[in-house]
Design a protein around this motif. Structure first.
Motif, PDB file in Angstrom:
ATOM      1  N   LYS A   1       0.738  -1.257  -0.106  1.00 31.58           N
ATOM      2  CA  LYS A   1       0.036  -0.030  -0.081  1.00 31.58           C
ATOM      3  C   LYS A   1       0.983   1.183   0.031  1.00 31.58           C
ATOM      4  CE  LYS A   1      -4.372  -1.922   1.194  1.00 31.58           C
ATOM      5  NZ  LYS A   1      -3.983  -3.086   0.882  1.00 31.58           N
ATOM      6  N   MET A   2       1.940   1.184  -0.912  1.00 27.91           N
ATOM      7  CA  MET A   2       2.987   2.273  -0.623  1.00 27.91           C
ATOM      8  C   MET A   2       2.662   3.733  -0.797  1.00 27.91           C
ATOM      9  SD  MET A   2       6.515   2.261  -2.687  1.00 27.91           S
ATOM     10  CE  MET A   2       6.233   2.901  -4.464  1.00 27.91           C
ATOM     11  N   LEU A   3       1.803   3.932  -1.821  1.00 24.62           N
ATOM     12  CA  LEU A   3       1.339   5.186  -1.862  1.00 24.62           C
ATOM     13  C   LEU A   3      -0.301   5.597  -1.574  1.00 24.62           C
ATOM     14  CD1 LEU A   3       3.242   5.846  -5.251  1.00 24.62           C
ATOM     15  CD2 LEU A   3       3.802   6.665  -2.906  1.00 24.62           C
TER      16      LEU A   3
ATOM     17  N   ALA B   1      15.878   2.039  -8.503  1.00 21.89           N
ATOM     18  CA  ALA B   1      16.387   2.707  -7.341  1.00 21.89           C
ATOM     19  C   ALA B   1      15.077   3.333  -6.692  1.00 21.89           C
ATOM     20  CB  ALA B   1      17.425   3.672  -7.806  1.00 21.89           C
ATOM     21  N   CYS B   2      15.468   3.660  -5.360  1.00 23.02           N
ATOM     22  CA  CYS B   2      14.488   4.230  -4.559  1.00 23.02           C
ATOM     23  C   CYS B   2      13.996   5.850  -5.135  1.00 23.02           C
ATOM     24  CB  CYS B   2      15.180   4.483  -3.074  1.00 23.02           C
ATOM     25  SG  CYS B   2      14.226   5.504  -1.827  1.00 23.02           S
ATOM     26  N   HIS B   3      12.679   5.920  -4.994  1.00 19.38           N
ATOM     27  CA  HIS B   3      12.427   7.492  -5.436  1.00 19.38           C
ATOM     28  C   HIS B   3      11.879   8.274  -4.221  1.00 19.38           C
ATOM     29  CE1 HIS B   3       8.631   4.778  -5.781  1.00 19.38           C
ATOM     30  NE2 HIS B   3       8.233   5.478  -4.795  1.00 19.38           N
ATOM     31  N   TYR B   4      12.407   7.809  -3.053  1.00 18.77           N
ATOM     32  CA  TYR B   4      12.357   8.627  -2.040  1.00 18.77           C
ATOM     33  C   TYR B   4      10.912   8.998  -1.406  1.00 18.77           C
ATOM     34  CZ  TYR B   4      17.360   9.218  -2.537  1.00 18.77           C
ATOM     35  OH  TYR B   4      18.851   9.061  -2.583  1.00 18.77           O
ATOM     36  N   CYS B   5      10.034   8.066  -1.551  1.00 23.16           N
ATOM     37  CA  CYS B   5       8.509   8.386  -1.187  1.00 23.16           C
ATOM     38  C   CYS B   5       8.533   8.099   0.534  1.00 23.16           C
ATOM     39  CB  CYS B   5       7.504   7.556  -1.728  1.00 23.16           C
ATOM     40  SG  CYS B   5       7.541   6.066  -1.336  1.00 23.16           S
ATOM     41  N   GLY B   6       9.661   7.675   1.083  1.00 24.59           N
ATOM     42  CA  GLY B   6       9.460   7.511   2.486  1.00 24.59           C
ATOM     43  C   GLY B   6       8.741   6.331   3.244  1.00 24.59           C
ATOM     44  N   GLN B   7       8.004   5.545   2.241  1.00 24.81           N
ATOM     45  CA  GLN B   7       7.077   4.526   2.829  1.00 24.81           C
ATOM     46  C   GLN B   7       7.539   3.138   3.157  1.00 24.81           C
ATOM     47  OE1 GLN B   7       4.400   5.559   3.956  1.00 24.81           O
ATOM     48  NE2 GLN B   7       4.602   7.660   3.451  1.00 24.81           N
ATOM     49  N   CYS B   8       8.825   3.015   3.476  1.00 20.35           N
ATOM     50  CA  CYS B   8       9.578   1.750   3.319  1.00 20.35           C
ATOM     51  C   CYS B   8       8.616   0.732   4.367  1.00 20.35           C
ATOM     52  CB  CYS B   8      10.915   1.679   3.715  1.00 20.35           C
ATOM     53  SG  CYS B   8      11.972   2.347   2.670  1.00 20.35           S
ATOM     54  N   ASN B   9       8.069   1.017   5.338  1.00 22.44           N
ATOM     55  CA  ASN B   9       7.360   0.107   6.275  1.00 22.44           C
ATOM     56  C   ASN B   9       6.109  -0.537   5.603  1.00 22.44           C
ATOM     57  OD1 ASN B   9       6.206   2.856   6.533  1.00 22.44           O
ATOM     58  ND2 ASN B   9       4.988   2.100   8.096  1.00 22.44           N
TER      59      ASN B   9
ATOM     60  N   SER C   1       6.585  -1.035  -3.601  1.00 23.10           N
ATOM     61  CA  SER C   1       6.339  -1.974  -5.046  1.00 23.10           C
ATOM     62  C   SER C   1       7.225  -1.938  -5.921  1.00 23.10           C
ATOM     63  CB  SER C   1       5.001  -0.804  -5.353  1.00 23.10           C
ATOM     64  OG  SER C   1       4.173  -0.300  -4.605  1.00 23.10           O
ATOM     65  N   VAL C   2       8.353  -1.081  -6.198  1.00 22.24           N
ATOM     66  CA  VAL C   2       9.245  -1.039  -6.999  1.00 22.24           C
ATOM     67  C   VAL C   2      10.568  -1.863  -6.533  1.00 22.24           C
ATOM     68  CG1 VAL C   2       8.571   1.078  -8.163  1.00 22.24           C
ATOM     69  CG2 VAL C   2      10.338   1.275  -6.295  1.00 22.24           C
ATOM     70  N   LYS C   3      10.437  -2.485  -5.403  1.00 28.41           N
ATOM     71  CA  LYS C   3      11.424  -3.211  -4.828  1.00 28.41           C
ATOM     72  C   LYS C   3      12.808  -2.739  -4.495  1.00 28.41           C
ATOM     73  CE  LYS C   3      10.561  -6.709  -8.477  1.00 28.41           C
ATOM     74  NZ  LYS C   3      10.556  -7.684  -9.296  1.00 28.41           N
TER      75      LYS C   3
ATOM     76  N   ASP D   1      12.307  14.887   1.214  1.00 32.10           N
ATOM     77  CA  ASP D   1      12.032  13.581   0.775  1.00 32.10           C
ATOM     78  C   ASP D   1      13.411  12.655   0.893  1.00 32.10           C
ATOM     79  OD1 ASP D   1       9.858  14.598  -0.519  1.00 32.10           O
ATOM     80  OD2 ASP D   1      10.549  14.287  -2.747  1.00 32.10           O
ATOM     81  N   GLY D   2      13.007  11.228   1.222  1.00 30.73           N
ATOM     82  CA  GLY D   2      14.199  10.611   1.539  1.00 30.73           C
ATOM     83  C   GLY D   2      13.591   9.106   1.558  1.00 30.73           C
ATOM     84  N   VAL D   3      14.540   8.201   2.225  1.00 30.44           N
ATOM     85  CA  VAL D   3      14.052   6.755   2.229  1.00 30.44           C
ATOM     86  C   VAL D   3      13.299   6.814   3.560  1.00 30.44           C
ATOM     87  CG1 VAL D   3      16.387   5.896   1.271  1.00 30.44           C
ATOM     88  CG2 VAL D   3      16.209   6.233   3.663  1.00 30.44           C
ATOM     89  N   GLY D   4      12.699   5.700   3.645  1.00 31.07           N
ATOM     90  CA  GLY D   4      11.600   5.380   4.849  1.00 31.07           C
ATOM     91  C   GLY D   4      12.481   5.186   6.152  1.00 31.07           C
ATOM     92  N   GLY D   5      13.335   5.930   6.474  1.00 26.93           N
ATOM     93  CA  GLY D   5      14.281   5.679   7.538  1.00 26.93           C
ATOM     94  C   GLY D   5      15.285   6.994   7.759  1.00 26.93           C
TER      95      GLY D   5
HETATM   96  S1  SF4 Z   1      12.788   2.057  -1.107  1.00 27.30           S
HETATM   97 FE1  SF4 Z   1      11.363   2.903   0.544  1.00 27.30          FE
HETATM   98  S2  SF4 Z   1      11.374   5.163   0.177  1.00 27.30           S
HETATM   99 FE2  SF4 Z   1      12.249   4.143  -1.551  1.00 27.30          FE
HETATM  100  S3  SF4 Z   1      10.642   3.932  -3.134  1.00 27.30           S
HETATM  101 FE3  SF4 Z   1      10.573   2.126  -1.932  1.00 27.30          FE
HETATM  102  S4  SF4 Z   1       9.008   2.415  -0.338  1.00 27.30           S
HETATM  103 FE4  SF4 Z   1       9.690   4.672  -1.273  1.00 27.30          FE
END
Ligand code: SF4
Ligand SMILES: Cc1cc2nc3c(=O)[nH]c(=O)nc-3n(C[C@H](O)[C@H](O)[C@H](O)COP(=O)(O)OP(=O)(O)OC[C@H]3O[C@@H](n4cnc5c(N)ncnc54)[C@H](O)[C@@H]3O)c2cc1C
Length: 564
Positions: A51-53, A211-219, A223-225, A344-348
């Protein structure tokens, strides 16, 4: 009635699909073994189910937690502190919390992705200060596997050359956010080492993952692995080999043995039908998480193994540890009414503080690291923890909205994560009377902290408060004193429970040898946090992954040599 036999038989049966089980499945199928994996939870791939976004407002609960989703409605977690029909007990007057994942990938779907190597000292604690035990292996034995894990899964970080915080094969780290720069400034002033964090989130595409797109929702699962979870990064490639049979909703009950004392497979409950099943395999790898693997061994009793399988030493269940922890948050006036900017950044966290002091000059024996939190995370139910706590905050209408805008992002917090010394009062066994919904005896925990841990946590509290003061901030809660154990977390609540199926050189005092192979049963292995001889001040999962790969390589060599 005898359990229904699965028709096929397999080279290896793996129980559990989290960090350890996923890695074993990956490595063993790559090496050509026919593997069956039993997983107590249902199928879940972040690439399909995340449910990332989803915005918080899309749900009437606004993302609030529920019993089934204790970390929030959108969190990628099935399982929790309290699982229907699967109780555990704690010895009278004591406290221990046990968090269990129940889904494909276990806890790797929503973990913090803090991915730290143990250092050379962490494997040899007893040689340094006489406490606990040394591991029968050293950093040099594990280092090649840390390298492989880095290259396969991906981890960002910076090269610092710190002896006991070894560098890895890092991807570039993200830049510090505004509030993290403030933390860094205060840390530098107080002599606390503050460096880029080390998280298994990819900042460059690798192995077909974006690569991470910095949505910050890692928990919520990615969806893009771009972050690590066992299903998308390990189990999917294992399935692609055609060598892995995955059986979900399969609750392992016991490891079965033949007359020769070797494991013959695993019996399990098909949770969908409640039926008893059995799967045959030449080798069994337990990776159900440290305490669940110990429970399986203790429940695998037979005339040959009356005290549980691989338990001739009586050590199964001993050496239970968790990370020490305490948290302090501060209100930072310098961040009030800040200029809107991109965080914006990683989920952490983008920065953290590895252990920086010398224990010989302190009143506690081992170190801790500091995790940093704050900033402008996506708001959800209960965010900011109560606006009435801020100066003049609260009310209703326009002024309330203005207060939220004004104070949003003005809180910075620190969490300490430290090494505990194993003690004889902290262990698990089977409860003599309580069983779960399938009639399987449940785990009973015994727990105590010692002054080693209390003194360490006191130091954490003092350090975090000093950092907040240095930033010109204010802590709303007073420093917890000795009567409150300095705010130490309860055992198990940091969710780093380790040990209970420990490795060692002596079969009289340990369950496994240095290859995580049972001393008593040569075709039985453990590939989760169970083999750990000690904690470190590092989160454990990178080491679970490295050890699981090492154990899998050993199994492959032994199979080739005809020894298994
Ligand atoms: S790794 Fe985390 S911050 Fe990066 S795109 Fe995936 S859910 Fe978003
Ligand atoms: C919120 C959170 C944040 C965390 N953050 C970090 C972090 O930043 N860094 C870090 O290093 N660690 C972190 N951890 C800890 C990390 O998740 C665990 O160390 C790691 O997942 C353990 O791997 P494992 O393979 O031992 O167990 P798990 O990942 O728990 O997997 C065990 C699997 O076995 C299955 N299973 C259990 N019993 C049975 C049975 N009887 N039969 C069949 N299957 C069974 C479970 O359903 C589960 O899928 C965090 C954990 C949580 C919950």
């Amino acid at each position: 009635m005898a359990p229904t036999e699965q028709r096929a038989d397999y080279d290896v049966c793996i129980v559990g699909s989290g960090a350890g089980g996923g890695m074993a499945a990956y490595a063993l199928t790559q090496a050509g073994a026919r593997v069956v994996m039993l997983e107590a939870g249902g199928e879940w791939f972040a690439s399909k189910n995340s449910k990332m976004l989803v915005p918080a407002w899309a749900s009437p609960r606004r993302g609030a937690s529920t019993r089934e989703r204790p970390f929030g409605e959108f969190d990628a977690c099935d399982g929790g502190w309290d699982i229907e029909g699967e109780p555990y007990t704690v010895a009278s007057g004591q406290k221990f919390d046990w968090w269990r994942g129940r889904m494909l990938g276990g806890r790797t779907n929503h973990w913090g992705r803090i991915s730290l190597r143990f250092g050379p000292d962490d494997f040899k604690g007893k040689s340094r200060d006489g406490l606990g035990d040394d591991w029968p292996i050293s950093y040099d034995d594990v280092a090649p596997y840390y390298d492989r894990v880095d290259d396969l899964i991906g981890v960002f970080g910076s090269h610092e050359g710190l002896r006991n915080h070894p560098d890895g094969n890092f991807l570039p780290p993200p830049k510090p956010r505004c509030y993290e720069l403030l933390v860094k400034k205060a840390s530098d002033k107080l002599g606390v080492l503050c460096i880029p964090s080390r998280l298994s989130i990819i900042t460059k595409p690798i192995h077909g993952r974006q690569a991470c797109h910095y949505c910050g929702q890692c928990n919520r699962g990615c969806s893009v692995k771009a972050n690590f979870s066992s299903p998308d990064v390990l189990i999917a490639p294992a399935l692609a080999t055609g060598k892995l049979t995955l059986i979900t909703n399969a609750m392992a009950r016991e490891v079965t043995v033949g007359r020769d004392g070797l494991a013959t497979g695993v019996s399990y409950i098909d949770k969908k039908t409640g039926g008893d099943r059995h799967v045959k395999a030449r080798i069994v790898v337990l990776a159900a998480s440290a305490c669940e693997s110990a429970r399986l061994l203790l429940n695998s009793r037979s005339t040959l193994f009356p005290h549980g399988l691989a338990n001739s030493s009586g050590s199964v269940g001993k050496g239970l540890t968790d990370t020490t922890g305490t948290d302090v948050a501060g209100f930072i006036p310098a961040m009030v009414d800040h200029v809107p900017h991109n965080e914006d950044g990683v989920g952490g966290m983008h920065v953290y503080m590895p252990w920086w002091l010398d224990n010989r000059k302190l009143d506690f024996p081992r170190g801790y690291h500091i995790e940093v939190w704050g900033g402008l995370g996506a708001p959800g139910y209960g965010f900011m923890g109560g606006i009435q706590n801020y100066p003049g905050g609260g009310g209703y209408g326009e002024s309330l909205k203005n207060d939220y805008r004004k104070y949003y992002g003005a809180t910075i917090g620190f969490s300490g994560r430290g090494e505990m010394i194993p003690n004889a009062g902290s262990y698990m066994d089977l409860d003599p009377t309580v069983v779960d919904m399938w009639g399987i005896p449940v785990v009973r925990f015994h727990w105590q902290w010692s002054d080693n841990e209390y003194n360490q946590v006191k130091h954490m509290q003092e350090t975090f408060r000093a950092l907040i003061a240095e930033m010109g901030g204010e802590v709303f809660s007073p420093m917890p004193g000795k009567e409150k154990n300095y705010g130490i977390s309860s055992g198990g609540s940091i969710i780093h429970e380790l040990g209970c199926v420990q490795m060692g050189s002596d079969p009289k005092s340990s369950v496994l040898n240095a290859n995580c192979q049972a001393h008593d049963v040569k075709n039985l292995f453990v590939a989760d946090g169970g083999p750990f001889v000690s904690q470190a001040d590092k989160n454990p999962t990178w080491t679970i992954l490295a050890l699981a790969w090492r154990t899998s390589d050993y199994i492959t060599q032994q199979r080739k040599a005809g020894a298994l």
